[in-house]
Design a protein around this motif. Structure first.
Motif, PDB file in Angstrom:
ATOM      1  N   UNK A   1      86.873  45.211   0.761  1.00 42.27           N
ATOM      2  CA  UNK A   1      86.433  46.261  -0.153  1.00 42.27           C
ATOM      3  C   UNK A   1      87.209  47.556   0.069  1.00 42.27           C
ATOM      4  N   UNK A   2      87.479  47.865   1.322  1.00 42.14           N
ATOM      5  CA  UNK A   2      88.219  49.087   1.648  1.00 42.14           C
ATOM      6  C   UNK A   2      89.612  49.053   1.023  1.00 42.14           C
ATOM      7  N   UNK A   3      90.305  47.932   1.160  1.00 41.61           N
ATOM      8  CA  UNK A   3      91.648  47.801   0.583  1.00 41.61           C
ATOM      9  C   UNK A   3      91.573  47.828  -0.940  1.00 41.61           C
ATOM     10  N   UNK A   4      90.533  47.233  -1.505  1.00 39.91           N
ATOM     11  CA  UNK A   4      90.366  47.249  -2.962  1.00 39.91           C
ATOM     12  C   UNK A   4      90.278  48.685  -3.474  1.00 39.91           C
ATOM     13  N   UNK A   5      89.443  49.516  -2.837  1.00 39.65           N
ATOM     14  CA  UNK A   5      89.278  50.887  -3.306  1.00 39.65           C
ATOM     15  C   UNK A   5      90.461  51.771  -2.909  1.00 39.65           C
ATOM     16  N   UNK A   6      91.152  51.425  -1.830  1.00 41.96           N
ATOM     17  CA  UNK A   6      92.287  52.241  -1.399  1.00 41.96           C
ATOM     18  C   UNK A   6      93.521  51.969  -2.254  1.00 41.96           C
ATOM     19  N   UNK A   7      93.853  50.692  -2.471  1.00 36.16           N
ATOM     20  CA  UNK A   7      95.084  50.332  -3.175  1.00 36.16           C
ATOM     21  C   UNK A   7      94.855  49.684  -4.536  1.00 36.16           C
ATOM     22  N   UNK A   8      93.606  49.379  -4.899  1.00 33.88           N
ATOM     23  CA  UNK A   8      93.352  48.723  -6.175  1.00 33.88           C
ATOM     24  C   UNK A   8      93.656  47.243  -6.152  1.00 33.88           C
TER      25      UNK A   8
ATOM     26  N   UNK B   1      85.901  59.732  -3.656  1.00 30.93           N
ATOM     27  CA  UNK B   1      85.512  60.655  -2.593  1.00 30.93           C
ATOM     28  C   UNK B   1      86.636  61.667  -2.389  1.00 30.93           C
ATOM     29  N   UNK B   2      86.341  62.946  -2.609  1.00 26.38           N
ATOM     30  CA  UNK B   2      87.367  63.968  -2.418  1.00 26.38           C
ATOM     31  C   UNK B   2      87.743  64.109  -0.953  1.00 26.38           C
ATOM     32  N   UNK B   3      86.802  63.832  -0.075  1.00 28.73           N
ATOM     33  CA  UNK B   3      87.095  63.872   1.354  1.00 28.73           C
ATOM     34  C   UNK B   3      88.117  62.803   1.713  1.00 28.73           C
ATOM     35  N   UNK B   4      87.918  61.606   1.214  1.00 30.68           N
ATOM     36  CA  UNK B   4      88.855  60.512   1.452  1.00 30.68           C
ATOM     37  C   UNK B   4      90.184  60.802   0.751  1.00 30.68           C
ATOM     38  N   UNK B   5      90.123  61.271  -0.481  1.00 28.01           N
ATOM     39  CA  UNK B   5      91.329  61.540  -1.260  1.00 28.01           C
ATOM     40  C   UNK B   5      92.198  62.613  -0.601  1.00 28.01           C
ATOM     41  N   UNK B   6      91.554  63.571   0.053  1.00 28.16           N
ATOM     42  CA  UNK B   6      92.298  64.684   0.648  1.00 28.16           C
ATOM     43  C   UNK B   6      93.196  64.232   1.795  1.00 28.16           C
ATOM     44  N   UNK B   7      93.028  63.006   2.278  1.00 29.24           N
ATOM     45  CA  UNK B   7      93.911  62.497   3.326  1.00 29.24           C
ATOM     46  C   UNK B   7      95.295  62.167   2.786  1.00 29.24           C
ATOM     47  N   UNK B   8      95.401  62.033   1.451  1.00 32.26           N
ATOM     48  CA  UNK B   8      96.668  61.610   0.855  1.00 32.26           C
ATOM     49  C   UNK B   8      97.293  62.671  -0.046  1.00 32.26           C
TER      50      UNK B   8
ATOM     51  N   UNK C   1      83.476  54.879  10.645  1.00 31.86           N
ATOM     52  CA  UNK C   1      84.324  55.575   9.668  1.00 31.86           C
ATOM     53  C   UNK C   1      84.475  54.757   8.378  1.00 31.86           C
ATOM     54  N   UNK C   2      84.552  53.445   8.522  1.00 34.86           N
ATOM     55  CA  UNK C   2      84.691  52.601   7.333  1.00 34.86           C
ATOM     56  C   UNK C   2      83.377  52.527   6.574  1.00 34.86           C
ATOM     57  N   UNK C   3      82.270  52.410   7.289  1.00 39.52           N
ATOM     58  CA  UNK C   3      80.954  52.382   6.648  1.00 39.52           C
ATOM     59  C   UNK C   3      80.725  53.651   5.839  1.00 39.52           C
ATOM     60  N   UNK C   4      81.102  54.797   6.438  1.00 43.11           N
ATOM     61  CA  UNK C   4      80.865  56.069   5.765  1.00 43.11           C
ATOM     62  C   UNK C   4      81.726  56.225   4.519  1.00 43.11           C
ATOM     63  N   UNK C   5      82.984  55.777   4.589  1.00 44.02           N
ATOM     64  CA  UNK C   5      83.850  55.886   3.414  1.00 44.02           C
ATOM     65  C   UNK C   5      83.345  55.006   2.278  1.00 44.02           C
ATOM     66  N   UNK C   6      82.925  53.806   2.605  1.00 41.64           N
ATOM     67  CA  UNK C   6      82.404  52.917   1.570  1.00 41.64           C
ATOM     68  C   UNK C   6      81.083  53.430   1.019  1.00 41.64           C
ATOM     69  N   UNK C   7      80.237  53.974   1.924  1.00 45.51           N
ATOM     70  CA  UNK C   7      78.949  54.493   1.478  1.00 45.51           C
ATOM     71  C   UNK C   7      79.118  55.668   0.531  1.00 45.51           C
ATOM     72  N   UNK C   8      80.147  56.497   0.755  1.00 47.10           N
ATOM     73  CA  UNK C   8      80.369  57.673  -0.081  1.00 47.10           C
ATOM     74  C   UNK C   8      80.652  57.287  -1.528  1.00 47.10           C
ATOM     75  N   UNK C   9      81.266  56.124  -1.736  1.00 45.74           N
ATOM     76  CA  UNK C   9      81.579  55.699  -3.103  1.00 45.74           C
ATOM     77  C   UNK C   9      80.604  54.624  -3.588  1.00 45.74           C
ATOM     78  N   UNK C  10      79.462  54.523  -2.912  1.00 42.98           N
ATOM     79  CA  UNK C  10      78.388  53.670  -3.398  1.00 42.98           C
ATOM     80  C   UNK C  10      78.444  52.232  -2.960  1.00 42.98           C
ATOM     81  N   UNK C  11      79.227  51.892  -1.915  1.00 39.32           N
ATOM     82  CA  UNK C  11      79.332  50.520  -1.452  1.00 39.32           C
ATOM     83  C   UNK C  11      78.593  50.349  -0.130  1.00 39.32           C
ATOM     84  N   UNK C  12      77.702  49.371  -0.073  1.00 41.23           N
ATOM     85  CA  UNK C  12      76.954  49.096   1.146  1.00 41.23           C
ATOM     86  C   UNK C  12      77.779  48.216   2.089  1.00 41.23           C
ATOM     87  N   UNK C  13      77.748  48.550   3.359  1.00 40.21           N
ATOM     88  CA  UNK C  13      78.465  47.751   4.351  1.00 40.21           C
ATOM     89  C   UNK C  13      77.821  46.372   4.476  1.00 40.21           C
ATOM     90  N   UNK C  14      78.659  45.319   4.582  1.00 37.77           N
ATOM     91  CA  UNK C  14      78.159  43.950   4.730  1.00 37.77           C
ATOM     92  C   UNK C  14      78.531  43.407   6.107  1.00 37.77           C
TER      93      UNK C  14
END
Length: 831
Positions: A269-276, A4-11, A248-261
């Motif tokens: 999942x958020x930490x996985x996609x943020x830091x690998x 997500x370029x929107x998410x990436x632009x924060x860093x 905010x977390x639901x939207x970030x995960x949804x943008x990269x194709x992950x459904x909120x559980x």
């Protein structure tokens, strides 16, 4: 991986020109497979307000509502009135602000909203739940918005869901790019821009509960084999409330194709996609033993051991797999792949054990492939997760869990880190020397020292002056396992500098005239001949899956033993290929599944063979090709015939003619000799007794095993054999001076007599006077020809180079030919 370029632009400062960014990523080695505009999927979905809510006249659980959607208001006849929508949810009242999908909207999953009647009442839209919008799993009722949600405003605009998402192809050697932080670092290096790593700030927000049971009293960790699990850490968070995640977390995960559980799983999942960093959350009470402590053991699975994974499937494990286990429950998770169902976080979970670890890459890959469990976690573990910094990433996750789910993080007995951390096998950062002059000579241009230092530092390397003159001392980061040698650093600097900026130069040398060897010239002829036959060159992986020749039904006699990789990237690429055909067949299946029917591909590449006692594998250059579909598209007046054996044979005939290979013959192969080919549609190609290769239609079971559609014609040749058998040029044949005499003959022979046998007999019997024999008809008829018989008609051309033949000479030669062919093959001449 989706970014997500929107998410990436924060860093990092992301370039505004998305196309230019994609082009630059391609040039630096990160392929862009797709660009998606998120928010476009929410077209015709707006914020609305329920005006009225009345019971449905013909249903005891449905409501007839009128919904105000501002400027979009229109009744069933198009008049400007609030929308009438029939709704089955029970969680709303008149006055609530909701999300409305109007007529024409298409929801995730392909649901199209149309005007309809529900039990006789017109409905002009849908009041949407979170799950219907793809924003979560909540389907108990419709989504209720805050009271200040503006009426009639597009929902994507209200929730700021508009985003550009890049679908990136991350190569297996770049696990660091499988995260937002990794991509921020990469963009910073590409554009020489500073970037921000949120890890330290997030980890510092974790607060320990000094009054709770210390984590090292609640959890113990035992690692049986450090190679399987170099590092394993556990934290305990008590008093959590499992529920929905913040928007905010639901939207970030949804943008990269992950459904909120739920909030706990979403944080992992958020930490996985943020830091690998893959994480797993266990319900602590389901792990705790009778002594009040959860004794976590990382060990090899037992052959036949069972585990029900989170997807509800019962898995039978083998000793090659690694599991997380407790003495009481046995295996509770597949290490690096998926957790167990019995210990998952549920709505009743209060206390959590948070796992952050790293596992053996090759073993994780084999486990996920063998069980068919490919997950985001396994994809990262099989490429390599950095064992350094796990404690910080775990702390960031724990702090975020407390933020979204409440609770407190248990401290350790010494009130220090609040973590149980076993780290028996620590990775070491390689110490390298970067020789600047050697680098510039190698790449062919002078790249400034300042650029080199800056590029390496931005990639995460530690750079200092070396004791050697004009050299740098470089410590490569542990999150870059691909930086092992000096040459690896060269590649990194060059790709960031830009290959397009390196001027083209000729190789240095004095008094030398460059020329290609004879073998190179012949290889060029091979490429030209195949292109002229309509084939396109391709390239497939040299890595292979151990059972691919077995699935192809190809005999492995004489191929030697497979060359196994010491550290394969995944189980499907654990050996070096012994044939090019499986890779080409996968390309055929891929094209066919994407609607490409006519496929003509060839590849020239190396195959590998091992042998007991031999240190290095033997390499052979092979030429292989496949034909599927037809030559050309169907037209209004013609429908091209599908490729068959004779099309493949024609390609080979063109090839050997261009190479001037003499005495070429096609020997039929039976099912025992070539089980991967269709019997009766397969041949071995020889020249003067030497085997060059084979050509034929692949067996339907072979194509089915690779999910390709038959028929598929294939061939594979030894390039060295082709070059060795070739001649500098074809023999010159002068223009005929004397006339030829043409005669026809039809031989009735048994079905087992091949065309090749008849040609050999006619050539021998005709001698120098027989210039040419061409088959022009094959006829079968049980009554006229005989059962088990066939009639093969040939056009014969007789000619002498020094005189005009007389009819008597031709008749005599023709009778002699018929007599010898009949005697040798049992043929009869058909009148």
């Amino acid at each position: 991986m989706k970014v997500s370029l929107k998410w990436l632009s924060e860093y990092v400062d992301v370039p505004a020109d998305t196309k230019a960014l994609c082009d630059r990523l391609d040039l630096t080695g990160t392929g862009v497979e797709g660009v998606e505009t998120v928010g476009a999927a929410f077209e015709n979905i707006v914020c609305g307000q329920v005006v009225t809510k009345e019971k449905h006249p013909d249903s005891d659980h449905m409501w007839v509502t009128t919904v105000d959607v501002g400027a979009c208001n229109a009744d069933a006849d198009g008049n400007p009135e609030p929308l009438q929508i029939v709704c089955g949810a029970q969680n709303f009242d008149a006055g609530d602000h909701i999300v409305v999908a109007m007529v024409g909207a298409e929801l995730p999953g392909g649901i199209k909203i149309k005007k309809s009647k529900l039990r006789g009442v017109a409905s002009c839209g849908m009041n949407c739940s979170e799950r219907e919008l793809g924003l979560g799993n909540d389907h108990d009722g419709i989504m209720i918005l805050p009271e200040d949600a503006p009426i009639g405003v597009p929902f994507a605009e209200y929730r700021q869901l508009t985003d550009t998402v890049l679908d990136l192809e991350i190569t297996p050697n770049r696990p660091d790019c499988l995260s937002m932080v990794g991509m921020a670092r990469e963009l910073g290096a590409m554009y020489q821009r500073d970037w921000t790593n949120p890890l330290a700030a997030m980890a510092s927000e974790m607060r320990l509960d000094q009054e709770a049971v210390p984590v090292d009293s609640a959890v113990s960790v035992t690692i049986d084999d450090p190679k399987r699990c170099p590092r394993y850490s556990a934290r305990v968070i008590r008093g959590c409330k499992v529920g929905p995640s913040p928007d905010w977390m639901v939207e970030r995960l949804a943008a990269i194709g992950q459904r909120s559980i739920n909030n706990i799983v979403d944080v992992t999942n958020y930490i996985l996609f943020l830091f690998g960093q893959p994480l797993h959350a266990f319900d602590l009470h389901k792990l705790t033993g009778a002594d009040g402590c959860a004794h976590v053991v990382i060990r090899a699975a037992e052959d036949g051991e069972k585990l029900v994974t989170l997807d509800g499937e019962a898995r039978e494990l083998t000793s090659d797999m690694t599991v997380i286990a407790t003495p009481e429950r046995g295996a509770v998770a597949l290490a690096g792949v998926m957790g167990g169902l019995d210990t998952e976080v549920t709505d009743q979970t209060v206390d959590i054990l948070l796992e952050a670890a790293t596992f053996e890459a090759g073993r994780t890959s084999r486990t996920s492939r063998n069980l068919g469990l490919i997950s985001e976690s396994s994809m990262r573990y099989e490429r390599g997760v950095d064992d350094h910094g796990i404690d910080l990433r775990s702390a960031a996750a724990a702090a975020l869990i407390v933020e979204v789910a409440g609770g407190a993080v248990s401290c350790a007995a010494d009130n220090a880190a609040g973590i149980v951390d076993e780290w028996p096998l620590k990775s070491e950062a390689p110490q390298l020397v970067f020789r600047i002059a050697r680098f510039c000579d190698m790449v062919g241009t002078d790249i400034p020292r300042d650029f080199i230092e800056d590029a390496l530092r931005r990639l995460g390397c530690e750079v200092a002056d070396s004791d050697e003159a004009d050299a740098l001392s470089v410590v490569a980061p542990t999150f870059r396992p691909d930086l092992e040698r000096e040459i690896d650093l060269y590649e990194e600097v060059l790709r960031l500098y830009g290959m397009d900026r390196v001027p083209a130069t000729l190789p240095g040398g004095r008094g030398r005239v460059g020329t290609r060897s004879v073998a190179e010239q012949k290889v060029s002829v091979i490429h030209a001949a195949l292109r002229a036959s309509g084939l396109n060159e391709t390239m497939t992986y040299s890595f292979a899956e151990p059972t691919e020749l077995e699935r192809l039904r190809m005999k492995t006699d004489g191929l030697g033993i497979p060359v196994e990789l010491i550290n394969p990237m995944n189980a499907d690429q654990s050996i070096m290929r012994q044939s090019i055909i499986p890779g080409l067949l996968r390309s055929v299946a891929y094209n066919q599944s994407h609607g490409v029917k006519n496929i003509q591909l060839y590849e020239m590449g190396v195959v590998f063979f091992g042998a007991e006692g031999r240190k290095k594998p033997k390499e052979k250059q092979k030429l292989a090709g496949v034909l599927a579909g037809a030559m050309g598209e169907a037209g209004w007046n013609a429908n091209p015939a599908p490729f068959d054996f004779f099309d493949g044979k024609g390609v080979i005939e063109n090839l050997v003619r261009e190479l001037a290979i003499p005495k070429v013959r096609f020997k039929a192969l039976d099912a025992e000799e070539a089980p991967h080919l269709q019997p009766g549609r397969a041949a071995e190609v020889l020249s003067s007794g030497a085997v060059l290769g084979w050509v034929g239609e692949l067996h339907p079971l072979a194509t089915e095993a690779y999910e390709a559609t038959a028929p598929v014609v294939a061939f594979e040749f030894d390039v060295d054999a082709l070059v060795k058998a070739s001649c500098p040029a074809r023999d010159y044949i002068d223009v005929p001076v004397f006339p030829a005499v043409s005669m026809d003959v039809a031989f009735v022979v048994d079905e087992g007599v091949a065309h090749e046998r008849l040609m050999q007999c006619m050539s021998s019997a005709g001698g120098k006077m027989l210039e040419k024999a061409e088959l022009f008809d094959v006829y079968r008829d049980d009554e006229r020809v005989g059962k088990g018989k066939k009639s093969m008609a040939y056009a014969l051309t007789y000619r002498a180079q020094d005189r005009t033949l007389t009819s008597e000479e031709v008749d005599k030669a023709h009778e002699r030919l018929i007599k010898k062919v009949s005697a040798a093959t049992g043929a009869e001449v058909r009148g």
